[in-house]
Design a protein around this motif. Structure first.
Motif, PDB file in Angstrom:
ATOM      1  N   MET A 179       0.729  -1.305  -0.031  1.00 30.56           N
ATOM      2  CA  MET A 179       0.080   0.026   0.094  1.00 30.56           C
ATOM      3  C   MET A 179       0.741   1.011   0.121  1.00 30.56           C
ATOM      4  O   MET A 179       0.643   2.463  -0.693  1.00 30.56           O
ATOM      5  CB  MET A 179      -1.007  -0.092   1.253  1.00 30.56           C
ATOM      6  N   PHE A 180       1.969   1.190   0.707  1.00 32.62           N
ATOM      7  CA  PHE A 180       2.794   2.402   0.839  1.00 32.62           C
ATOM      8  C   PHE A 180       3.603   2.618  -0.488  1.00 32.62           C
ATOM      9  O   PHE A 180       3.688   4.083  -0.826  1.00 32.62           O
ATOM     10  CB  PHE A 180       3.996   2.292   1.960  1.00 32.62           C
ATOM     11  N   GLY A 181       3.805   1.537  -1.240  1.00 30.71           N
ATOM     12  CA  GLY A 181       4.494   1.765  -2.546  1.00 30.71           C
ATOM     13  C   GLY A 181       3.404   2.299  -3.497  1.00 30.71           C
ATOM     14  O   GLY A 181       3.971   3.187  -4.533  1.00 30.71           O
ATOM     15  N   SER A 182       2.144   1.973  -3.371  1.00 31.98           N
ATOM     16  CA  SER A 182       1.202   2.837  -4.386  1.00 31.98           C
ATOM     17  C   SER A 182       1.161   4.336  -4.092  1.00 31.98           C
ATOM     18  O   SER A 182       0.630   5.120  -5.045  1.00 31.98           O
ATOM     19  CB  SER A 182      -0.194   2.240  -4.023  1.00 31.98           C
ATOM     20  N   MET A 183       1.575   4.724  -2.994  1.00 27.57           N
ATOM     21  CA  MET A 183       1.708   6.461  -2.781  1.00 27.57           C
ATOM     22  C   MET A 183       3.009   6.735  -3.067  1.00 27.57           C
ATOM     23  O   MET A 183       2.977   7.895  -3.605  1.00 27.57           O
ATOM     24  CB  MET A 183       1.075   6.582  -1.259  1.00 27.57           C
ATOM     25  N   LEU A 184       4.029   6.323  -2.841  1.00 18.69           N
ATOM     26  CA  LEU A 184       5.438   6.563  -3.000  1.00 18.69           C
ATOM     27  C   LEU A 184       5.622   6.617  -4.307  1.00 18.69           C
ATOM     28  O   LEU A 184       6.541   7.524  -4.614  1.00 18.69           O
ATOM     29  CB  LEU A 184       6.178   5.790  -2.023  1.00 18.69           C
ATOM     30  N   VAL A 185       5.628   5.699  -5.070  1.00 19.34           N
ATOM     31  CA  VAL A 185       6.214   5.506  -6.363  1.00 19.34           C
ATOM     32  C   VAL A 185       5.620   6.864  -7.387  1.00 19.34           C
ATOM     33  O   VAL A 185       6.306   7.507  -7.857  1.00 19.34           O
ATOM     34  CB  VAL A 185       5.694   4.204  -6.904  1.00 19.34           C
ATOM     35  N   PRO A 186       4.405   6.985  -7.621  1.00 22.47           N
ATOM     36  CA  PRO A 186       3.867   8.234  -8.276  1.00 22.47           C
ATOM     37  C   PRO A 186       4.540   9.651  -7.767  1.00 22.47           C
ATOM     38  O   PRO A 186       4.568  10.249  -8.388  1.00 22.47           O
ATOM     39  CB  PRO A 186       2.218   8.052  -8.270  1.00 22.47           C
ATOM     40  N   GLN A 187       4.294   9.525  -6.367  1.00 20.16           N
ATOM     41  CA  GLN A 187       4.956  10.894  -5.713  1.00 20.16           C
ATOM     42  C   GLN A 187       6.361  11.111  -6.153  1.00 20.16           C
ATOM     43  O   GLN A 187       6.833  12.400  -6.458  1.00 20.16           O
ATOM     44  CB  GLN A 187       4.649  10.920  -4.395  1.00 20.16           C
ATOM     45  N   ALA A 188       7.202   9.992  -6.249  1.00 21.73           N
ATOM     46  CA  ALA A 188       8.590  10.124  -6.555  1.00 21.73           C
ATOM     47  C   ALA A 188       8.801  10.535  -8.019  1.00 21.73           C
ATOM     48  O   ALA A 188       9.603  11.432  -8.348  1.00 21.73           O
ATOM     49  CB  ALA A 188       9.384   8.797  -6.297  1.00 21.73           C
ATOM     50  N   VAL A 189       8.024   9.861  -8.864  1.00 20.62           N
ATOM     51  CA  VAL A 189       7.964  10.051 -10.174  1.00 20.62           C
ATOM     52  C   VAL A 189       7.652  11.647 -10.528  1.00 20.62           C
ATOM     53  O   VAL A 189       8.308  12.373 -11.387  1.00 20.62           O
ATOM     54  CB  VAL A 189       7.109   8.935 -11.006  1.00 20.62           C
ATOM     55  N   VAL A 190       6.440  12.123  -9.972  1.00 25.06           N
ATOM     56  CA  VAL A 190       5.943  13.484 -10.183  1.00 25.06           C
ATOM     57  C   VAL A 190       7.013  14.346  -9.753  1.00 25.06           C
ATOM     58  O   VAL A 190       7.236  15.311 -10.299  1.00 25.06           O
ATOM     59  CB  VAL A 190       4.508  13.508  -9.641  1.00 25.06           C
ATOM     60  N   SER A 191       7.367  14.147  -8.540  1.00 25.80           N
ATOM     61  CA  SER A 191       8.327  15.220  -7.965  1.00 25.80           C
ATOM     62  C   SER A 191       9.616  15.541  -8.823  1.00 25.80           C
ATOM     63  O   SER A 191      10.389  16.616  -8.821  1.00 25.80           O
ATOM     64  CB  SER A 191       8.750  14.853  -6.431  1.00 25.80           C
ATOM     65  N   ILE A 192      10.326  14.335  -9.343  1.00 24.99           N
ATOM     66  CA  ILE A 192      11.407  14.555 -10.274  1.00 24.99           C
ATOM     67  C   ILE A 192      10.972  15.691 -11.275  1.00 24.99           C
ATOM     68  O   ILE A 192      12.054  16.640 -11.454  1.00 24.99           O
ATOM     69  CB  ILE A 192      11.784  13.273 -10.875  1.00 24.99           C
ATOM     70  N   PHE A 193       9.864  15.571 -12.014  1.00 26.65           N
ATOM     71  CA  PHE A 193       9.714  16.516 -13.282  1.00 26.65           C
ATOM     72  C   PHE A 193       8.674  17.693 -12.855  1.00 26.65           C
ATOM     73  O   PHE A 193       9.018  18.800 -13.273  1.00 26.65           O
ATOM     74  CB  PHE A 193       8.893  15.570 -14.270  1.00 26.65           C
ATOM     75  N   GLY A 194       8.148  17.580 -11.647  1.00 27.09           N
ATOM     76  CA  GLY A 194       6.954  18.485 -11.253  1.00 27.09           C
ATOM     77  C   GLY A 194       7.790  19.588 -10.531  1.00 27.09           C
ATOM     78  O   GLY A 194       7.389  20.865 -10.731  1.00 27.09           O
ATOM     79  N   GLY A 195       8.849  19.567 -10.015  1.00 23.26           N
ATOM     80  CA  GLY A 195       9.678  20.532  -9.534  1.00 23.26           C
ATOM     81  C   GLY A 195      10.186  21.599 -10.614  1.00 23.26           C
ATOM     82  O   GLY A 195       9.913  23.035 -10.352  1.00 23.26           O
ATOM     83  N   GLY A 196      10.616  21.077 -11.579  1.00 20.20           N
ATOM     84  CA  GLY A 196      11.218  21.724 -12.819  1.00 20.20           C
ATOM     85  C   GLY A 196      10.016  22.632 -13.424  1.00 20.20           C
ATOM     86  O   GLY A 196      10.223  24.065 -13.642  1.00 20.20           O
ATOM     87  N   TRP A 197       8.936  21.846 -13.628  1.00 17.46           N
ATOM     88  CA  TRP A 197       7.880  22.765 -14.239  1.00 17.46           C
ATOM     89  C   TRP A 197       7.072  23.621 -13.387  1.00 17.46           C
ATOM     90  O   TRP A 197       6.919  24.652 -13.891  1.00 17.46           O
ATOM     91  CB  TRP A 197       6.792  21.628 -14.557  1.00 17.46           C
ATOM     92  N   ALA A 198       6.979  23.382 -12.127  1.00 17.40           N
ATOM     93  CA  ALA A 198       6.469  24.477 -11.086  1.00 17.40           C
ATOM     94  C   ALA A 198       7.406  25.715 -10.991  1.00 17.40           C
ATOM     95  O   ALA A 198       6.775  26.803 -10.615  1.00 17.40           O
ATOM     96  CB  ALA A 198       6.382  23.729  -9.754  1.00 17.40           C
ATOM     97  N   ASP A 199       8.710  25.521 -11.237  1.00 14.73           N
ATOM     98  CA  ASP A 199       9.577  26.750 -11.148  1.00 14.73           C
ATOM     99  C   ASP A 199       9.236  27.868 -12.509  1.00 14.73           C
ATOM    100  O   ASP A 199       9.338  28.758 -12.250  1.00 14.73           O
ATOM    101  CB  ASP A 199      11.031  26.458 -10.977  1.00 14.73           C
ATOM    102  N   ARG A 200       8.799  26.985 -13.503  1.00 13.47           N
ATOM    103  CA  ARG A 200       8.846  27.829 -15.050  1.00 13.47           C
ATOM    104  C   ARG A 200       7.296  28.300 -15.133  1.00 13.47           C
ATOM    105  O   ARG A 200       7.244  29.193 -15.792  1.00 13.47           O
ATOM    106  CB  ARG A 200       9.122  26.856 -16.042  1.00 13.47           C
ATOM    107  N   LEU A 201       6.289  27.622 -14.328  1.00 13.35           N
ATOM    108  CA  LEU A 201       4.839  28.104 -14.640  1.00 13.35           C
ATOM    109  C   LEU A 201       4.606  28.938 -13.570  1.00 13.35           C
ATOM    110  O   LEU A 201       4.987  29.097 -12.488  1.00 13.35           O
ATOM    111  CB  LEU A 201       4.023  26.659 -14.550  1.00 13.35           C
ATOM    112  N   ASN A 202       3.355  29.849 -14.080  1.00  9.01           N
ATOM    113  CA  ASN A 202       2.689  30.594 -13.061  1.00  9.01           C
ATOM    114  C   ASN A 202       2.077  29.889 -11.902  1.00  9.01           C
ATOM    115  O   ASN A 202       1.201  28.820 -12.271  1.00  9.01           O
ATOM    116  CB  ASN A 202       1.495  31.352 -14.108  1.00  9.01           C
TER     117      ASN A 202
END
Length: 71
Positions: free
Chosen positions: A1-24
């Motif tokens: 159950m923990f992996g079902s929350m951890l894996v998507p969050q880890a994948v999104v955080s890798i790319f999401g941080g860069g996008w969040a810095d560039r977007l409004n």
């Protein structure tokens, strides 16, 4: 159950941080909230229509758009 929350969050955080810095930020929050509302509305409609699939409930409730913690 923990992996079902951890894996998507880890994948999104890798790319999401860069996008969040560039977007409004305001638009990013609006889009994220709209996605959360749409997923919850979809889940509610499935439940009201009588669909009782535990897998469907799990996929929608664990999707990145279903829950977000605000700091």
């Amino acid at each position: 159950m923990f992996g079902s929350m951890l894996v998507p969050q880890a994948v999104v955080s890798i790319f999401g941080g860069g996008w969040a810095d560039r977007l409004n930020r305001k638009m990013l929050i609006i889009v994220a909230d709209a996605a959360i509302a749409a997923s919850r509305l979809g889940l509610a409609l499935f439940m009201l229509s009588g669909v009782d699939s535990l897998l469907l409930f799990g996929v929608i409730s664990r999707s990145g758009a279903a829950r977000r913690t605000r700091c």
